[in-house]
Design an enzyme around this catalytic site. Structure first.
Site, PDB file in Angstrom:
ATOM      1  N   LEU A  76     131.220 -42.791  44.802  1.00  0.00           N
ATOM      2  CA  LEU A  76     131.053 -43.132  43.257  1.00  0.00           C
ATOM      3  C   LEU A  76     131.076 -44.596  42.939  1.00  0.00           C
ATOM      4  O   LEU A  76     131.389 -45.395  43.866  1.00  0.00           O
ATOM      5  CB  LEU A  76     132.597 -42.570  42.722  1.00  0.00           C
ATOM      6  CG  LEU A  76     132.725 -40.829  42.622  1.00  0.00           C
ATOM      7  CD1 LEU A  76     134.207 -40.522  42.028  1.00  0.00           C
ATOM      8  CD2 LEU A  76     131.692 -40.278  41.716  1.00  0.00           C
ATOM      9  N   ASP A  77     130.611 -44.877  41.925  1.00  0.00           N
ATOM     10  CA  ASP A  77     130.681 -46.164  41.679  1.00  0.00           C
ATOM     11  C   ASP A  77     132.136 -46.939  41.316  1.00  0.00           C
ATOM     12  O   ASP A  77     132.924 -45.952  41.146  1.00  0.00           O
ATOM     13  CB  ASP A  77     129.912 -46.596  40.111  1.00  0.00           C
ATOM     14  CG  ASP A  77     128.537 -46.095  40.275  1.00  0.00           C
ATOM     15  OD1 ASP A  77     127.877 -46.024  41.243  1.00  0.00           O
ATOM     16  OD2 ASP A  77     127.940 -45.761  39.313  1.00  0.00           O
ATOM     17  N   ARG A  78     132.428 -48.188  41.627  1.00  0.00           N
ATOM     18  CA  ARG A  78     133.539 -48.666  41.246  1.00  0.00           C
ATOM     19  C   ARG A  78     134.283 -48.424  40.145  1.00  0.00           C
ATOM     20  O   ARG A  78     135.563 -48.090  40.238  1.00  0.00           O
ATOM     21  CB  ARG A  78     133.677 -50.247  41.675  1.00  0.00           C
ATOM     22  CG  ARG A  78     134.886 -50.920  41.863  1.00  0.00           C
ATOM     23  CD  ARG A  78     134.576 -52.270  42.518  1.00  0.00           C
ATOM     24  NE  ARG A  78     133.820 -53.135  41.811  1.00  0.00           N
ATOM     25  CZ  ARG A  78     134.323 -54.085  40.758  1.00  0.00           C
ATOM     26  NH1 ARG A  78     135.787 -54.203  40.428  1.00  0.00           N
ATOM     27  NH2 ARG A  78     133.519 -54.965  40.185  1.00  0.00           N
TER      28      ARG A  78
END
Length: 229
Positions: free
Chosen positions: A100-102
């Site tokens: 997942l993106d940050r």
């Protein structure tokens, strides 16, 4: 597998500590009168440390509620990782099955089982992932239908695979995709002239994020959840 490697993974000790124990004669190996650190082990061969049997730990399967600001990596010099949210005894050999993106929150699955992880992440298995998406601008029915049909992302020559898009409110939808292209959900909405301002993953395959888990919390997967992948 070498004896020192086996013991290090079984006990959590360093290879250096293990070699000291072997040198002191505190390790016994079935059929080996004087085992050395590089002694190769045969499957099923017994190993004892100070008279106690030693076995490799079983595979680990965890779900984590990822908060914003944490990266899906096993190591990062600048940011907290999903492994930093786990106690030390659970971190060894565990990796996130997918990313997942940050700034994206929600369900992350972690495991030490490479084959299980591959079934989740391989494009050939087309594992469905459901996201709750908040957008900057209202969503039209045409926007939703375009997402369902597949949209052409900037810089690519093939449209996305058909998705499931369900309106939750004027600016919010549930989007289920079966691909894992780079920043795919954000780019899909950008292709419709919209901007994602909130992204939360709720489900991977048949495994849904446990509502009892607060951001940063984790739990072991059930046998049913593991078998369902």
């Amino acid at each position: 597998m070498r004896l020192d490697y086996f013991l290090a993974h079984s006990t959590g000790l360093s290879r250096k500590q293990v070699k000291v124990l072997i040198g002191r004669g505190e390790v016994q190996v079935e059929g080996e009168p004087r085992p050395k650190a590089n002694t190769p082990l045969i499957s099923g061969q017994g190993v004892w440390l100070r008279g106690e049997p030693v076995t490799l730990p079983g595979a680990r399967y965890l779900m984590l509620h990822k908060p914003a600001g944490v990266v899906c990596s096993t190591d990062d010099p600048e940011h907290r990782t999903v492994l930093d949210l786990l106690p030390g005894e659970l971190r060894r050999d565990v990796h996130p099955a997918g990313r997942l993106d940050r700034d994206t929150t929600g369900l992350v699955l972690l495991t030490s089982d490479g084959d299980w992880s591959h079934r989740l992440t391989s494009p050939n298995h087309a594992c469905a992932k459901r996201y709750r998406v908040r957008c900057a601008d209202p969503l039209s029915e045409q926007d939703l239908q375009s997402l369902r049909d597949g949209v052409l992302l900037r810089g690519e020559d093939k449209p996305t695979l058909p998705a499931t898009a369900v309106r939750v409110s004027e600016r919010e939808l549930l989007l289920t995709i079966t691909e894992g292209r780079y920043h795919q959900v954000k780019r899909m909405l950008a292709a419709r002239g919209n901007k994602v301002i909130g992204l939360h993953r709720e489900q991977i395959g048949e495994i849904a994020l446990d509502a009892a888990l607060a951001p940063g919390e984790y739990r072991q997967l059930t046998e049913e959840e593991i078998a369902g992948v």
